[in-house]
Write a protein that holds these residues in place. Structure first.
Motif, PDB file in Angstrom:
ATOM      1  N   GLU A  46       5.729   2.707 -18.661  1.00  0.00           N
ATOM      2  CA  GLU A  46       4.999   3.706 -17.872  1.00  0.00           C
ATOM      3  C   GLU A  46       4.267   3.072 -16.688  1.00  0.00           C
ATOM      4  OE1 GLU A  46       2.567   6.910 -19.572  1.00  0.00           O
ATOM      5  OE2 GLU A  46       3.639   6.526 -21.457  1.00  0.00           O
ATOM      6  N   ILE A  47       3.697   1.890 -16.922  1.00  0.00           N
ATOM      7  CA  ILE A  47       3.002   1.196 -15.828  1.00  0.00           C
ATOM      8  C   ILE A  47       4.005   0.777 -14.750  1.00  0.00           C
ATOM      9  CG2 ILE A  47       1.652  -0.865 -15.206  1.00  0.00           C
ATOM     10  CD1 ILE A  47       0.328  -0.664 -18.003  1.00  0.00           C
ATOM     11  N   MET A  48       5.193   0.345 -15.178  1.00  0.00           N
ATOM     12  CA  MET A  48       6.216  -0.041 -14.208  1.00  0.00           C
ATOM     13  C   MET A  48       6.645   1.164 -13.353  1.00  0.00           C
ATOM     14  SD  MET A  48       6.798  -3.286 -14.349  1.00  0.00           S
ATOM     15  CE  MET A  48       5.126  -3.705 -14.786  1.00  0.00           C
ATOM     16  N   ARG A  49       6.806   2.310 -14.008  1.00  0.00           N
ATOM     17  CA  ARG A  49       7.179   3.520 -13.262  1.00  0.00           C
ATOM     18  C   ARG A  49       6.070   3.923 -12.280  1.00  0.00           C
ATOM     19  NH1 ARG A  49      11.460   6.691 -15.795  1.00  0.00           N
ATOM     20  NH2 ARG A  49      12.086   5.698 -17.739  1.00  0.00           N
ATOM     21  N   ALA A  50       4.831   3.763 -12.737  1.00  0.00           N
ATOM     22  CA  ALA A  50       3.686   4.085 -11.869  1.00  0.00           C
ATOM     23  C   ALA A  50       3.646   3.128 -10.673  1.00  0.00           C
ATOM     24  CB  ALA A  50       2.383   4.003 -12.661  1.00  0.00           C
ATOM     25  N   THR A  51       3.950   1.843 -10.939  1.00  0.00           N
ATOM     26  CA  THR A  51       3.969   0.837  -9.867  1.00  0.00           C
ATOM     27  C   THR A  51       5.057   1.184  -8.847  1.00  0.00           C
ATOM     28  OG1 THR A  51       3.248  -0.825 -11.460  1.00  0.00           O
ATOM     29  CG2 THR A  51       4.171  -1.639  -9.384  1.00  0.00           C
ATOM     30  N   TYR A  52       6.200   1.573  -9.368  1.00  0.00           N
ATOM     31  CA  TYR A  52       7.324   1.966  -8.518  1.00  0.00           C
ATOM     32  C   TYR A  52       6.902   3.096  -7.565  1.00  0.00           C
ATOM     33  CZ  TYR A  52      11.992   3.865  -7.428  1.00  0.00           C
ATOM     34  OH  TYR A  52      13.118   4.325  -6.799  1.00  0.00           O
ATOM     35  N   ARG A  53       6.270   4.133  -8.134  1.00  0.00           N
ATOM     36  CA  ARG A  53       5.842   5.269  -7.298  1.00  0.00           C
ATOM     37  C   ARG A  53       4.763   4.849  -6.295  1.00  0.00           C
ATOM     38  NH1 ARG A  53       6.074   7.766 -12.420  1.00  0.00           N
ATOM     39  NH2 ARG A  53       3.803   7.717 -12.593  1.00  0.00           N
ATOM     40  N   ALA A  54       3.803   4.034  -6.751  1.00  0.00           N
ATOM     41  CA  ALA A  54       2.703   3.599  -5.874  1.00  0.00           C
ATOM     42  C   ALA A  54       3.219   2.717  -4.732  1.00  0.00           C
ATOM     43  CB  ALA A  54       1.639   2.865  -6.684  1.00  0.00           C
ATOM     44  N   LEU A  55       4.185   1.847  -5.052  1.00  0.00           N
ATOM     45  CA  LEU A  55       4.776   0.969  -4.026  1.00  0.00           C
ATOM     46  C   LEU A  55       5.501   1.796  -2.965  1.00  0.00           C
ATOM     47  CD1 LEU A  55       6.478  -2.198  -5.582  1.00  0.00           C
ATOM     48  CD2 LEU A  55       4.890  -2.150  -3.649  1.00  0.00           C
ATOM     49  N   ARG A  56       6.263   2.769  -3.416  1.00  0.00           N
ATOM     50  CA  ARG A  56       7.003   3.614  -2.466  1.00  0.00           C
ATOM     51  C   ARG A  56       6.042   4.410  -1.592  1.00  0.00           C
ATOM     52  NH1 ARG A  56      12.447   6.271  -4.909  1.00  0.00           N
ATOM     53  NH2 ARG A  56      12.622   6.735  -2.698  1.00  0.00           N
ATOM     54  N   GLU A  57       4.922   4.827  -2.183  1.00  0.00           N
ATOM     55  CA  GLU A  57       3.953   5.657  -1.473  1.00  0.00           C
ATOM     56  C   GLU A  57       3.107   4.841  -0.490  1.00  0.00           C
ATOM     57  OE1 GLU A  57       3.443   8.927  -1.668  1.00  0.00           O
ATOM     58  OE2 GLU A  57       1.570   9.065  -0.556  1.00  0.00           O
ATOM     59  N   HIS A  58       2.611   3.684  -0.935  1.00  0.00           N
ATOM     60  CA  HIS A  58       1.619   2.943  -0.142  1.00  0.00           C
ATOM     61  C   HIS A  58       2.138   1.650   0.490  1.00  0.00           C
ATOM     62  CE1 HIS A  58      -1.319   5.725  -1.770  1.00  0.00           C
ATOM     63  NE2 HIS A  58      -0.911   5.440  -2.995  1.00  0.00           N
ATOM     64  N   GLY A  59       3.303   1.162   0.063  1.00  0.00           N
ATOM     65  CA  GLY A  59       3.766  -0.141   0.529  1.00  0.00           C
ATOM     66  C   GLY A  59       3.027  -1.237  -0.210  1.00  0.00           C
ATOM     67  N   TYR A  60       3.393  -2.483   0.035  1.00  0.00           N
ATOM     68  CA  TYR A  60       2.796  -3.602  -0.697  1.00  0.00           C
ATOM     69  C   TYR A  60       1.393  -3.962  -0.198  1.00  0.00           C
ATOM     70  CZ  TYR A  60       1.814  -8.493  -1.745  1.00  0.00           C
ATOM     71  OH  TYR A  60       1.198  -9.662  -2.093  1.00  0.00           O
ATOM     72  N   ALA A  61       1.219  -4.027   1.127  1.00  0.00           N
ATOM     73  CA  ALA A  61      -0.055  -4.492   1.693  1.00  0.00           C
ATOM     74  C   ALA A  61      -1.218  -3.587   1.269  1.00  0.00           C
ATOM     75  CB  ALA A  61       0.035  -4.585   3.217  1.00  0.00           C
ATOM     76  N   ASP A  62      -0.959  -2.306   1.129  1.00  0.00           N
ATOM     77  CA  ASP A  62      -2.023  -1.351   0.780  1.00  0.00           C
ATOM     78  C   ASP A  62      -2.020  -0.968  -0.700  1.00  0.00           C
ATOM     79  OD1 ASP A  62      -3.041  -1.254   3.324  1.00  0.00           O
ATOM     80  OD2 ASP A  62      -1.713   0.363   3.958  1.00  0.00           O
ATOM     81  N   LEU A  63      -1.267  -1.702  -1.489  1.00  0.00           N
ATOM     82  CA  LEU A  63      -1.202  -1.393  -2.919  1.00  0.00           C
ATOM     83  C   LEU A  63      -2.437  -1.953  -3.633  1.00  0.00           C
ATOM     84  CD1 LEU A  63       0.855  -0.152  -4.993  1.00  0.00           C
ATOM     85  CD2 LEU A  63       1.458  -2.506  -5.549  1.00  0.00           C
TER      86      LEU A  63
END
Lengths: 200, 200
Positions: A15-32
């Motif tokens: 679940e954390i990996m899926r959340a990371t996937y969505r957050a990365l797509r939404e915010h990019g790496y620098a703003d994660l």
């Protein structure tokens, strides 16, 4: 011989990996941030820190998760015909990436940090090694079966990964996802020239 | 037709660009500051801000400066033989990059920020367009002179840039400068397959 990555993540990890996937797509790496991943996870940042001490630990785990999914997708492919299997591998590496364009942009950011973050560098090297191993194996099978010309499988696999990585970089930097399909045609030309040369 | 970038930088600009080059190689992009560039320049940060309002303005100018140097190096090449000229272009893009490995690492960081910083994205697109124009021109010349097969010059130029960008990304991410020379051989194979096909 390269071992396939382990595939034993707990439900919470998944679940954390899926959340990371969505957050990365939404915010990019620098703003994660862990906070943003927690928002996608629907739990507190403490719930994430229970599993991963730092953001970089979590992202290193995420890189393994991504390879894991790729390997699982490849293993699901039923065909054993080398030419067809090589085609499908290259489709997975290039064509399917178009559906995950935002991830590709975030991944380039992470890749660019590999020279500065050893944990990232190590994962990217291992992932690359494993994908090249998959390519090399199918090429060697094709040579053994006589459907491919007697080429240097290691060199052909590296050349194909250079084209794949070039397309991914260009798609992100030039903000042009069509680079992926264009590069897929270049891999076909290269395969024809190096592996199917005697069949023309 | 694509215009060559303008080549009119003042002496101060030239010195600031050289200082930026050294600071980027030393610190990378993420840790680059105007203060660090000023230290290389041997003057105050105010002296730099007099010319460039922000770090990103300075770096956007730096991207033009880099292309400028590349174009100047290409124009100095005396030969008009298309095959030789294409070889030299690819050498400049791949082999010579090995001497600037630290810059290549910093440039990948900047490239990864292109989707987030319009000024970077614009410069990278323009630089790529210009280099593809140079490749396309020499390929078209070779086709006109009958030394190259009648290929789609635009497509061949794009494929070569995909290999170049793949090698640059891999050299930085995998921390392996030998990727550049390996990719140079892949460009040769690709040129042979697409442009010299009828000569074998």
């Amino acid at each position: 011989m390269v071992d396939a990555p382990e595939r034993s993540v707990s439900d919470a990890d998944e679940e954390i990996m899926r959340a990371t996937y969505r957050a990365l797509r939404e915010h990019g790496y620098a703003d994660l941030t862990i906070k943003r991943i927690a928002a996608e996870y629907g739990k507190s940042t403490a719930a994430i820190h229970y599993h991963y001490e730092t953001k970089d630990d979590l992202l290193a785990a995420f890189l393994e998760y991504i390879l894991d999914r790729f390997v699982a997708a490849i293993h699901d492919v039923e065909t054993t015909d080398p030419e067809r299997r090589l085609d499908l591998l290259l489709d997975k590496l290039l064509v399917d990436a178009e559906d995950h364009y935002d991830l590709l942009v975030a991944m380039l950011e992470m890749r660019s940090q590999a020279p500065y973050k050893e944990a990232f560098g190590e994962r990217f090297r291992r992932n690359d090694e494993y994908v090249r191993y998959l390519l090399r194996t199918v090429i060697d099978d094709g040579i053994a079966e006589g459907v491919f010309a007697d080429a240097d499988a290691e060199r052909v696999a590296s050349a194909l990964m250079t084209i794949v990585d070039g397309a991914r970089t260009r798609a992100a930097v030039l903000e042009d996802p069509t680079e992926l399909a264009a590069a897929r045609r270049v891999t076909d030309e290269y395969v024809t020239a190096t592996l199917l040369a005697d069949e023309s």
